[in-house]
Motif scaffolding. Structure first.
Motif, PDB file in Angstrom:
ATOM      1  N   SER A   1      20.419 -37.652  22.499  1.00 44.49           N
ATOM      2  CA  SER A   1      20.922 -36.623  23.416  1.00 44.49           C
ATOM      3  C   SER A   1      22.310 -36.156  22.973  1.00 44.49           C
ATOM      4  CB  SER A   1      20.966 -37.141  24.854  1.00 44.49           C
ATOM      5  OG  SER A   1      21.883 -38.204  24.992  1.00 44.49           O
ATOM      6  N   LYS A   2      23.118 -37.070  22.426  1.00 39.11           N
ATOM      7  CA  LYS A   2      24.441 -36.690  21.906  1.00 39.11           C
ATOM      8  C   LYS A   2      24.289 -35.763  20.702  1.00 39.11           C
ATOM      9  CE  LYS A   2      27.044 -40.797  23.338  1.00 39.11           C
ATOM     10  NZ  LYS A   2      27.861 -41.947  22.856  1.00 39.11           N
ATOM     11  N   ILE A   3      23.300 -36.022  19.872  1.00 37.33           N
ATOM     12  CA  ILE A   3      23.041 -35.133  18.735  1.00 37.33           C
ATOM     13  C   ILE A   3      22.699 -33.732  19.236  1.00 37.33           C
ATOM     14  CG2 ILE A   3      21.441 -34.646  16.837  1.00 37.33           C
ATOM     15  CD1 ILE A   3      21.254 -37.670  16.384  1.00 37.33           C
ATOM     16  N   ALA A   4      21.857 -33.663  20.271  1.00 38.30           N
ATOM     17  CA  ALA A   4      21.493 -32.361  20.842  1.00 38.30           C
ATOM     18  C   ALA A   4      22.716 -31.652  21.402  1.00 38.30           C
ATOM     19  CB  ALA A   4      20.444 -32.550  21.939  1.00 38.30           C
ATOM     20  N   PHE A   5      23.578 -32.392  22.102  1.00 38.45           N
ATOM     21  CA  PHE A   5      24.770 -31.805  22.704  1.00 38.45           C
ATOM     22  C   PHE A   5      25.745 -31.335  21.626  1.00 38.45           C
ATOM     23  CE2 PHE A   5      27.779 -32.549  26.593  1.00 38.45           C
ATOM     24  CZ  PHE A   5      28.026 -31.179  26.630  1.00 38.45           C
ATOM     25  N   ALA A   6      25.912 -32.129  20.570  1.00 38.07           N
ATOM     26  CA  ALA A   6      26.787 -31.734  19.467  1.00 38.07           C
ATOM     27  C   ALA A   6      26.279 -30.461  18.797  1.00 38.07           C
ATOM     28  CB  ALA A   6      26.881 -32.867  18.447  1.00 38.07           C
ATOM     29  N   ALA A   7      24.977 -30.376  18.580  1.00 34.80           N
ATOM     30  CA  ALA A   7      24.389 -29.182  17.970  1.00 34.80           C
ATOM     31  C   ALA A   7      24.569 -27.972  18.869  1.00 34.80           C
ATOM     32  CB  ALA A   7      22.905 -29.422  17.696  1.00 34.80           C
ATOM     33  N   LEU A   8      24.369 -28.160  20.181  1.00 29.36           N
ATOM     34  CA  LEU A   8      24.560 -27.066  21.129  1.00 29.36           C
ATOM     35  C   LEU A   8      25.996 -26.562  21.092  1.00 29.36           C
ATOM     36  CD1 LEU A   8      23.522 -25.359  23.596  1.00 29.36           C
ATOM     37  CD2 LEU A   8      24.488 -27.172  25.026  1.00 29.36           C
ATOM     38  N   ALA A   9      26.961 -27.480  21.211  1.00 31.09           N
ATOM     39  CA  ALA A   9      28.361 -27.084  21.238  1.00 31.09           C
ATOM     40  C   ALA A   9      28.746 -26.341  19.961  1.00 31.09           C
ATOM     41  CB  ALA A   9      29.246 -28.314  21.437  1.00 31.09           C
ATOM     42  N   ASN A  10      28.287 -26.837  18.818  1.00 26.03           N
ATOM     43  CA  ASN A  10      28.586 -26.196  17.542  1.00 26.03           C
ATOM     44  C   ASN A  10      28.012 -24.787  17.486  1.00 26.03           C
ATOM     45  OD1 ASN A  10      29.454 -26.522  14.552  1.00 26.03           O
ATOM     46  ND2 ASN A  10      27.336 -25.829  14.429  1.00 26.03           N
ATOM     47  N   GLN A  11      26.754 -24.638  17.914  1.00 25.49           N
ATOM     48  CA  GLN A  11      26.124 -23.322  17.847  1.00 25.49           C
ATOM     49  C   GLN A  11      26.760 -22.349  18.830  1.00 25.49           C
ATOM     50  OE1 GLN A  11      23.060 -22.208  15.710  1.00 25.49           O
ATOM     51  NE2 GLN A  11      24.647 -20.710  16.179  1.00 25.49           N
ATOM     52  N   LEU A  12      27.050 -22.815  20.042  1.00 23.84           N
ATOM     53  CA  LEU A  12      27.674 -21.927  21.030  1.00 23.84           C
ATOM     54  C   LEU A  12      29.066 -21.495  20.580  1.00 23.84           C
ATOM     55  CD1 LEU A  12      26.644 -23.519  24.462  1.00 23.84           C
ATOM     56  CD2 LEU A  12      25.520 -21.699  23.162  1.00 23.84           C
ATOM     57  N   HIS A  13      29.785 -22.396  19.938  1.00 29.17           N
ATOM     58  CA  HIS A  13      31.104 -22.030  19.407  1.00 29.17           C
ATOM     59  C   HIS A  13      30.967 -20.916  18.366  1.00 29.17           C
ATOM     60  CE1 HIS A  13      35.141 -22.208  17.907  1.00 29.17           C
ATOM     61  NE2 HIS A  13      34.787 -22.737  16.759  1.00 29.17           N
ATOM     62  N   GLN A  14      29.984 -21.020  17.503  1.00 30.90           N
ATOM     63  CA  GLN A  14      29.762 -19.983  16.497  1.00 30.90           C
ATOM     64  C   GLN A  14      29.406 -18.647  17.140  1.00 30.90           C
ATOM     65  OE1 GLN A  14      27.367 -20.853  13.050  1.00 30.90           O
ATOM     66  NE2 GLN A  14      27.660 -23.043  13.304  1.00 30.90           N
ATOM     67  N   TRP A  15      28.686 -18.693  18.240  1.00 29.93           N
ATOM     68  CA  TRP A  15      28.286 -17.474  18.937  1.00 29.93           C
ATOM     69  C   TRP A  15      29.385 -16.907  19.838  1.00 29.93           C
ATOM     70  CZ3 TRP A  15      22.886 -19.675  20.652  1.00 29.93           C
ATOM     71  CH2 TRP A  15      21.969 -19.522  19.601  1.00 29.93           C
ATOM     72  N   GLY A  16      30.480 -17.625  19.992  1.00 35.15           N
ATOM     73  CA  GLY A  16      31.577 -17.126  20.816  1.00 35.15           C
ATOM     74  C   GLY A  16      31.459 -17.430  22.295  1.00 35.15           C
ATOM     75  N   PHE A  17      30.675 -18.436  22.649  1.00 34.07           N
ATOM     76  CA  PHE A  17      30.572 -18.829  24.055  1.00 34.07           C
ATOM     77  C   PHE A  17      31.899 -19.428  24.518  1.00 34.07           C
ATOM     78  CE2 PHE A  17      26.249 -17.902  23.668  1.00 34.07           C
ATOM     79  CZ  PHE A  17      25.581 -18.091  24.864  1.00 34.07           C
ATOM     80  N   LYS A  18      32.222 -19.219  25.794  1.00 33.72           N
ATOM     81  CA  LYS A  18      33.510 -19.639  26.330  1.00 33.72           C
ATOM     82  C   LYS A  18      33.479 -21.010  26.991  1.00 33.72           C
ATOM     83  CE  LYS A  18      35.152 -15.703  25.062  1.00 33.72           C
ATOM     84  NZ  LYS A  18      35.997 -15.629  23.846  1.00 33.72           N
ATOM     85  N   LEU A  19      32.339 -21.408  27.530  1.00 36.04           N
ATOM     86  CA  LEU A  19      32.337 -22.626  28.340  1.00 36.04           C
ATOM     87  C   LEU A  19      30.915 -23.169  28.476  1.00 36.04           C
ATOM     88  CD1 LEU A  19      34.798 -23.942  29.855  1.00 36.04           C
ATOM     89  CD2 LEU A  19      33.855 -22.978  31.954  1.00 36.04           C
ATOM     90  N   ILE A  20      30.811 -24.506  28.520  1.00 32.64           N
ATOM     91  CA  ILE A  20      29.572 -25.184  28.882  1.00 32.64           C
ATOM     92  C   ILE A  20      29.809 -25.864  30.226  1.00 32.64           C
ATOM     93  CG2 ILE A  20      27.903 -26.982  28.290  1.00 32.64           C
ATOM     94  CD1 ILE A  20      28.724 -26.582  25.340  1.00 32.64           C
ATOM     95  N   ASP A  21      29.045 -25.487  31.226  1.00 34.93           N
ATOM     96  CA  ASP A  21      29.151 -26.111  32.548  1.00 34.93           C
ATOM     97  C   ASP A  21      28.335 -27.399  32.547  1.00 34.93           C
ATOM     98  OD1 ASP A  21      29.312 -26.677  35.283  1.00 34.93           O
ATOM     99  OD2 ASP A  21      27.582 -25.397  35.734  1.00 34.93           O
TER     100      ASP A  21
END
Length: 239
Positions: A170-190
């Motif tokens: 699950s940490k791997i999934a979260f790390a991948a999500l955060a990395n991809q959202l950062h690349q896309w310019g997302f501002k926040l994960i709730d």
């Protein structure tokens, strides 16, 4: 502060101001309503989410302090980094949403009793088909072994649940999500509610009013190049 909960109608739902949520239990705002796509989208735009058990009516929440993560501030521990570097896992997005939400439900049922009821699963699968709910999958030898799902609106991602069938997936999934959202310019994960586990990954608490400011600014902004189904396999590119 209101002393009684707002009772929502079965249709034509209008949520109350989240500032009227109860202090105890923290964030409980309303009861009733439905889990249609329109209702869920209205709720998320206001920072409200459903959370209830099998035998409860639908309960709606907006806690006074929100657990959030800025995508570029995900904390990768030395042990997780070591796992990523020698990983045998692959990561995809939106390849098996139904599988992820079913595993999340089963995993929580074993741990503490699930709030991901059949009604909730059906509602979020509908939300996924409508293009708002998304999943991250972690695979080992073509078997789904970890993942998470949530709702994406504008440049904000609202995390719902995650699961692991193997250590730290699950940490791997979260790390991948955060990395991809950062690349896309997302501002926040709730991340909704505070937990020491989320804090260890870099999440922090944010007052409701500040969180509402993010909702007003970023729920309707368009992230750059976001295409969930074609998101690259992040683990493979870290090796």
């Amino acid at each position: 502060m209101q002393e009684i909960l707002t009772l929502l109608a079965d249709s034509n739902i209008l949520f109350p101001d989240p500032e009227k949520a109860l202090d105890e239990p923290d964030g409980l705002l309303a009861v009733g309503g439905n889990l249609s796509i329109d209702t869920l989208l209205q709720a998320y735009h206001k920072g409200i989410f459903p959370w209830f058990s099998e035998d409860d009516p639908i309960l709606w929440w907006s806690p006074g302090e929100r657990m959030v993560l800025h995508p570029d501030q995900f904390h990768i521990s030395k042990s997780l980094l070591k796992l990523l570097r020698k990983s045998k896992y692959q990561v995809t997005m939106d390849h098996d949403f139904s599988g992820v939400i079913h595993h999340c439900s089963t995993s929580r049922q074993r741990q503490e009793g699930t709030w991901i009821t059949d009604e909730m699963m059906a509602a979020y699968i509908d939300l996924h088909r409508a293009g708002y709910a998304h999943s991250v999958e972690v695979w080992h030898e073509q078997t789904l072994v970890g993942g998470l799902y949530g709702v994406s609106l504008g440049s904000l991602f609202f995390g719902e649940s995650m699961f692991s069938l193997q250590s730290n997936t699950s940490k791997i999934a979260f790390a991948a999500l955060a990395n991809q959202l950062h690349q896309w310019g997302f501002k926040l994960i709730d991340c909704q509610m505070h937990s020491t586990h989320l804090a260890s990954l870099g999440a922090v608490t944010m007052p409701r009013q500040e969180f509402t400011g993010y909702l007003n600014r970023y729920c309707r902004t368009t992230p750059t190049g976001a295409h969930w189904k074609k998101a690259w396999q992040w683990i493979d590119h870290q090796q």
